[in-house]
Design a protein around this motif. Structure first.
Motif, mmCIF file in Angstrom:
data_model
loop_
_atom_site.group_PDB
_atom_site.id
_atom_site.type_symbol
_atom_site.label_atom_id
_atom_site.label_comp_id
_atom_site.label_asym_id
_atom_site.label_seq_id
_atom_site.Cartn_x
_atom_site.Cartn_y
_atom_site.Cartn_z
ATOM 1 N N THR A 151 13.551 81.313 -88.949
ATOM 2 C CA THR A 151 13.074 79.940 -89.135
ATOM 3 C C THR A 151 12.054 79.614 -88.044
ATOM 4 N N HIS A 152 10.956 79.060 -88.434
ATOM 5 C CA HIS A 152 9.902 78.657 -87.504
ATOM 6 C C HIS A 152 9.923 77.142 -87.348
ATOM 7 N N TYR A 153 9.841 76.701 -86.045
ATOM 8 C CA TYR A 153 9.894 75.270 -85.731
ATOM 9 C C TYR A 153 8.556 74.812 -85.152
ATOM 10 N N GLN A 154 8.265 73.539 -85.404
ATOM 11 C CA GLN A 154 7.064 72.912 -84.839
ATOM 12 C C GLN A 154 7.422 71.492 -84.440
ATOM 13 N N LEU A 155 7.285 71.178 -83.086
ATOM 14 C CA LEU A 155 7.645 69.877 -82.558
ATOM 15 C C LEU A 155 6.851 69.617 -81.286
ATOM 16 N N LEU A 156 6.328 68.388 -81.152
ATOM 17 C CA LEU A 156 5.589 67.958 -79.969
ATOM 18 C C LEU A 156 4.447 68.918 -79.648
ATOM 19 N N GLY A 157 3.825 69.465 -80.709
ATOM 20 C CA GLY A 157 2.703 70.371 -80.527
ATOM 21 C C GLY A 157 3.098 71.755 -80.054
ATOM 22 N N ARG A 158 4.392 72.062 -80.092
ATOM 23 C CA ARG A 158 4.846 73.377 -79.663
ATOM 24 C C ARG A 158 5.560 74.052 -80.829
ATOM 25 N N TYR A 159 5.543 75.390 -80.792
ATOM 26 C CA TYR A 159 6.147 76.159 -81.869
ATOM 27 C C TYR A 159 7.382 76.909 -81.368
ATOM 28 N N ASN A 160 8.327 76.995 -82.250
ATOM 29 C CA ASN A 160 9.538 77.804 -82.033
ATOM 30 C C ASN A 160 10.273 77.479 -80.736
ATOM 31 N N CYS A 161 10.376 76.213 -80.386
ATOM 32 C CA CYS A 161 11.223 75.797 -79.262
ATOM 33 C C CYS A 161 12.482 75.149 -79.823
ATOM 34 N N ARG A 162 13.601 75.459 -79.199
ATOM 35 C CA ARG A 162 14.862 74.891 -79.669
ATOM 36 C C ARG A 162 15.175 73.582 -78.982
ATOM 37 N N ARG A 163 14.626 73.371 -77.788
ATOM 38 C CA ARG A 163 14.753 72.095 -77.092
ATOM 39 C C ARG A 163 13.405 71.844 -76.434
ATOM 40 N N CYS A 164 12.618 71.047 -77.100
ATOM 41 C CA CYS A 164 11.234 70.873 -76.692
ATOM 42 C C CYS A 164 11.092 69.684 -75.760
ATOM 43 N N SER A 165 10.224 69.799 -74.752
ATOM 44 C CA SER A 165 9.996 68.736 -73.770
ATOM 45 C C SER A 165 8.494 68.476 -73.654
ATOM 46 N N GLN A 166 8.202 67.203 -73.351
ATOM 47 C CA GLN A 166 6.795 66.808 -73.232
ATOM 48 C C GLN A 166 6.682 65.622 -72.287
ATOM 49 N N ALA A 167 5.767 65.740 -71.339
ATOM 50 C CA ALA A 167 5.540 64.624 -70.412
ATOM 51 C C ALA A 167 4.832 63.493 -71.144
ATOM 52 N N ILE A 168 5.291 62.262 -70.856
ATOM 53 C CA ILE A 168 4.723 61.101 -71.528
ATOM 54 C C ILE A 168 4.525 59.974 -70.522
ATOM 55 N N GLN A 169 3.781 58.999 -70.941
ATOM 56 C CA GLN A 169 3.624 57.780 -70.168
ATOM 57 C C GLN A 169 4.838 56.900 -70.469
ATOM 58 N N PHE A 170 5.713 56.745 -69.455
ATOM 59 C CA PHE A 170 6.986 56.074 -69.699
ATOM 60 C C PHE A 170 6.783 54.574 -69.820
ATOM 61 N N GLY A 171 7.403 53.970 -70.858
ATOM 62 C CA GLY A 171 7.351 52.527 -71.044
ATOM 63 C C GLY A 171 8.370 52.097 -72.077
ATOM 64 N N ALA A 172 8.597 50.799 -72.110
ATOM 65 C CA ALA A 172 9.598 50.265 -73.026
ATOM 66 C C ALA A 172 8.967 50.044 -74.396
ATOM 67 N N GLU A 173 8.826 51.088 -75.133
ATOM 68 C CA GLU A 173 8.258 51.011 -76.472
ATOM 69 C C GLU A 173 8.851 52.119 -77.338
ATOM 70 N N GLU A 174 8.844 51.924 -78.651
ATOM 71 C CA GLU A 174 9.372 52.900 -79.573
ATOM 72 C C GLU A 174 8.305 53.912 -79.954
ATOM 73 N N ARG A 175 8.737 55.153 -80.164
ATOM 74 C CA ARG A 175 7.809 56.213 -80.522
ATOM 75 C C ARG A 175 8.446 57.057 -81.639
ATOM 76 N N ASN A 176 7.542 57.821 -82.344
ATOM 77 C CA ASN A 176 7.979 58.672 -83.443
ATOM 78 C C ASN A 176 7.813 60.137 -83.057
ATOM 79 N N TRP A 177 8.792 60.950 -83.547
ATOM 80 C CA TRP A 177 8.712 62.391 -83.356
ATOM 81 C C TRP A 177 9.117 63.079 -84.667
ATOM 82 N N THR A 178 8.393 64.189 -84.997
ATOM 83 C CA THR A 178 8.638 64.901 -86.254
ATOM 84 C C THR A 178 8.866 66.379 -85.961
ATOM 85 N N LEU A 179 9.925 66.944 -86.606
ATOM 86 C CA LEU A 179 10.253 68.361 -86.484
ATOM 87 C C LEU A 179 10.112 68.999 -87.859
ATOM 88 N N LYS A 180 9.457 70.168 -87.933
ATOM 89 C CA LYS A 180 9.333 70.921 -89.173
ATOM 90 C C LYS A 180 9.926 72.302 -88.958
#
Length: 831
Positions: free
Chosen positions: A215-244
């Motif tokens: 199975t191939h995964y794609q999340l946060l612009g990265r491929y085949n990670c089982r627990r993906c991390s990404q630095a973001i600008q932290f703030g009190a707002e809602e965001r969307n994330w999609t995994l394929k």
């Protein structure tokens, strides 16, 4: 175009471009020159003139057989001819031997068709899936050299499944993979350091296709990670994330939307330390590796583990990093860990810290649990050994103090390792016994038990039977108004072996189930129920029983004794120690048998019996076997063999036979004696010779006449002969001169002048017989004659003459029965 999918494209005829009616195209699919599919495509006027397409997937690989498609149009009930037949050639004309499809991935639960191309000159045998269970494997013929096998693939497989084709010459196959499309779910994104986002998800059902189609995964612009991390600008707002997630059988998309300030997953506390340690409390401190945690409202859990006990303590605060733990056990080892989470927007608990191990300081021991048992004139005071969490340090010794009213306390010390003491207390008075335990930190609070007095008129409590169940005993008793502080149930082995144990029961409870690791099968136990009062304990009930009875071993009766009483036999044994037996005895059976008859039985249902009697036995050798009757059957067998002596009938018969033999012997003896009477009389009663006088002892013969009328032959007895030696002193002082005088007649003047032939007038008193006189004076008893016969018992009427009685025929008479005179020859020798 895949090896099983047909894609057909075409254009409308120019003449149809201006039509305002629906144009219908008919399509047919032929496999090996046989129609297997029919379809229609409708073209509306608005798309008339545009390119058209149609696709179809075959259940059979194109390599297995030729596929062809033909197309025709139908317009206003007019049908055109079939046009442009498209042919996809198979491999039947090639010189190959193969199974199709090859290395194909199928979804578990789907139906698949495989074909086998048989080389020229070989004959098809069968098709099957190697090592695959549950599939029906019936092949069908497609063409002269091609066969197919359609299966329902129910089971996934981590490795390939080999599809085999076997001919009369060889076998060959193809590898097939069976699995599932991705089944990932629950995408969640959170922050840990308040600077970046981390997303994770749950992998659902396994695909079983790791070897063929991962199975191939794609999340946060990265491929085949089982627990993906990404630095973001932290703030009190809602965001969307999609995994394929995708593999050859399909794909899945997961989405998540969140405000990361409400999804803080904290790291574990760092550098956990016990800063202050007391006997019953401790302070824990730690640090945070994320500076932002100091500004968060934090709640923490402290997990306290000791022995087999786990406790959770919660505390909270802004930037919490200190917690106080209390109610700890003195001199006890603990292990603690801490985890925390945000208190305002709780998301999830953070990671556990590393474990910290510490030990509290010691303290005085806890109070002992004290009890007592009274045995005859002694009292056993016992207490339960303090457990490690109760002793608060190593126990040095115990102090036991007892007293009664008006007396001074008495005390004894008991070393550690001994949890009892035996006291000789006066049975007529109550005693107060106090026990304390001592360690290096001091003595425990005193524990007191009151030993009751035993009065002569005290009512005894009967012992009742209780049966064990489930490895223990179930007891119940009537409530007692005197039991103000509850009840105490104690138990111990009836034989005295083992230890005494007890259980405290609250006042509102009148039943209990006792299960103890010290219980043993085959041991009889005594169980007592006491009421707890303000004074001494009051005995309410006593029971006896087994947790589980076991078979009593053979040779229980080691001292069997045999006693014969006439025709009865008593088999006895020593009293059995019933409390030491492994089962309860309900009675005894005595089996007896000789070598000629079948066994017989006598029984008793008295468990205290020590003998059994068998009546009316005949003379024979018997085997006697005694068994004990228990709930488990007969056991404890012991035997004795004995032979019975002669019976009374035999004894009487022997007596009669003996008497008969004696009678016959006496009869024979009588007959013999009768026939030999003359000889016997000669031997037993020889005749007494008449006296013969010599010159020295001359006397007229007429004066020595024996009175034959007074004696018979039966009266003749052997008497001592009178031996006379002149001049020799005789017994009793009688000399020969005296004897001569006595034997010489004294003649009166009248006798001297009497002519010859005239009888003399000498009387018996003028003649003395020393031997006769001596016999009368010494040996004779009054009323008895010289031969031991009574005066009236003589057979001839014999009566001794008196001294004054005259002889009838002579003036002088010597009775031969009294004096036996020697013959002349003997007399001459003696003189």
């Amino acid at each position: 175009m895949r090896d099983t999918t047909l894609l057909l494209t075409w254009d409308d005829a120019i003449s149809c471009s201006s039509s305002q009616d629906v144009l219908v195209y008919e399509l047919e699919v032929l496999v090996a020159d046989r129609t297997v599919h029919y379809d229609k495509v409708s073209v509306t006027p608005d798309i008339m003139g545009q390119p058209h397409s149609w696709n179809w997937t075959s259940h059979l690989s194109f390599n297995c057989a030729s596929h062809s498609v033909r197309l025709r149009s139908r317009f206003n009930n007019q049908t055109g001819p079939w046009k442009q037949e498209q042919i996809v050639p198979g491999t039947q004309k090639l010189r190959i031997k193969r199974v199709f499809p090859r290395d194909r991935v199928f979804e578990a639960g789907s139906r698949a068709t495989f074909c086998c191309v048989v080389p020229e000159g070989q004959r098809f045998d069968r098709m099957y899936l190697s090592g695959y269970k549950g599939a029906e494997m019936n092949a069908s013929r497609i063409s002269e050299r091609t066969y197919s096998l359609t299966l329902l693939l129910e089971q996934p497989s981590e490795v390939c499944v080999d599809v085999k084709c076997k001919t009369n010459v060889t076998s060959y196959g193809a590898c097939t993979f069976i699995g599932y499309p991705p089944d990932d779910r629950d995408l969640q994104c959170e922050t840990r350091d308040l600077k970046s986002v981390e997303c994770s998800w749950t992998v659902g059902r396994p695909t079983h296709l790791s070897l063929k189609s991962q199975t191939h995964y794609q999340l946060l612009g990265r491929y085949n990670c089982r627990r993906c991390s990404q630095a973001i600008q932290f703030g009190a707002e809602e965001r969307n994330w999609t995994l394929k997630a995708q593999n050859k059988l399909g794909s899945v998309e997961l989405r998540d939307r969140a405000d990361l300030t409400k999804r803080v997953h904290m790291f574990a506390p760092d550098a956990l330390t016990a800063s202050t340690v007391n006997s019953r409390s401790i302070s824990l401190t730690w640090t945070w590796t994320v500076a932002q945690y100091h500004d968060l409202n934090i709640t923490c859990q402290t997990h306290i583990h000791h022995s087999e006990t786990n406790t959770m303590v919660e505390s909270s605060g802004i930037g919490l990093k200190v917690v106080l733990l209390s109610d700890l056990i003195p001199h006890w080892t603990y292990s603690v860990t801490v985890r925390c989470a945000t208190a305002r927007h709780f998301w999830r608990w953070g990671d556990w810290s590393k474990s910290l191990i510490f030990q509290t300081l010691g303290d005085v021991p806890e109070a002992l649990d004290v009890w007592m048992q009274m045995k005859e004139n002694q009292t056993l005071v016992i207490w339960k050994k303090l457990l490690a969490h109760q002793s608060h340090g190593d126990i040095i010794d115990y102090e036991v103090t007892w007293t009664r009213s008006g007396e001074k306390d008495q005390q004894v010390k008991v070393s550690n390792g001994t949890e009892n003491v035996t006291l000789s207390l006066s049975p007529g008075e109550e005693h107060i016994v106090t026990v304390t335990a001592r360690n290096k930190h001091g003595s425990s609070p005193p524990s007191t038990v009151i030993v009751p007095s035993i009065s002569p008129g005290r009512a005894a409590v009967n012992t009742s039977w209780v049966s064990g169940s489930g490895g223990g005993f179930s007891l119940s008793w009537p409530a007692s108004p005197a039991a103000s502080c509850g009840y105490t149930v104690d138990w111990s082995a009836a034989s005295g072996a083992g230890t005494v144990d007890w259980l405290r029961v609250p006042p509102d409870q009148t039943s209990v189930s006792i299960v103890s690791g010290s219980f043993r099968d085959g041991w009889r136990y005594l169980l007592s129920v006491y009421g707890c009062t303000d004074g001494a304990p009051e005995l309410l009930q006593r029971n006896e029983g087994y947790v589980r009875e076991t078979i009593i071993e053979d040779d229980l009766f080691k001292s069997l004794k045999f006693q014969e009483q006439g025709s009865d036999v008593e088999i006895s044994w020593d009293p059995l120690p019933l409390r030491e037996l492994t089962a309860s005895i309900q009675g005894y059976n005595l089996y007896y048998q000789d070598h000629k008859s079948s066994p017989h039985t006598v029984s008793t249902d008295d468990p205290h019996a020590t003998s059994l009697t068998v009546k009316n036995l005949r003379k024979a050798s018997y085997t006697f076997t005694v068994t004990a009757v228990t709930a488990l059957g007969e056991c404890g067998n012991a035997s004795i063999t004995a032979t019975l002596n002669s019976q009374p009938d035999d004894v009487l018969w022997s007596v009669f036979v003996t008497f008969g033999a004696v009678f016959v012997l006496l009869s024979v003896t009588t007959v013999i004696c009768y026939r030999q009477w003359a000889c016997i009389k000669q031997k037993v009663y020889p005749p007494i010779p008449k006296p013969v006088f010599t010159e020295k002892f001359a006397a007229p013969s007429q004066y020595l006449v024996t009175d034959k009328c007074l004696h018979t032959e039966a009266d003749i007895l052997d008497v001592p002969e009178l031996l006379y030696n002149p001049g020799e002193p005789q017994s009793d002082g009688v000399t020969s001169e005296d004897l001569q005088k006595a034997l010489t007649p004294t003649l009166s003047s009248d006798d001297a002048l009497r002519p010859p032939g005239v009888p003399s007038t000498v009387t018996s008193r003028d003649i003395s017989n020393p031997s006769y006189n001596l016999a009368l004076q010494t040996d004779a008893e009054p009323g008895w004659g010289p031969e031991g016969q009574t005066e009236t018992g003589s057979p001839e009427g014999y009566r001794p003459q008196s001294r004054n009685e005259e002889l009838p025929h002579s003036r002088m008479s010597l009775v031969s029965a009294y004096v036996s005179l020697p013959s002349s020859s003997q007399w001459s020798r003696e003189l």
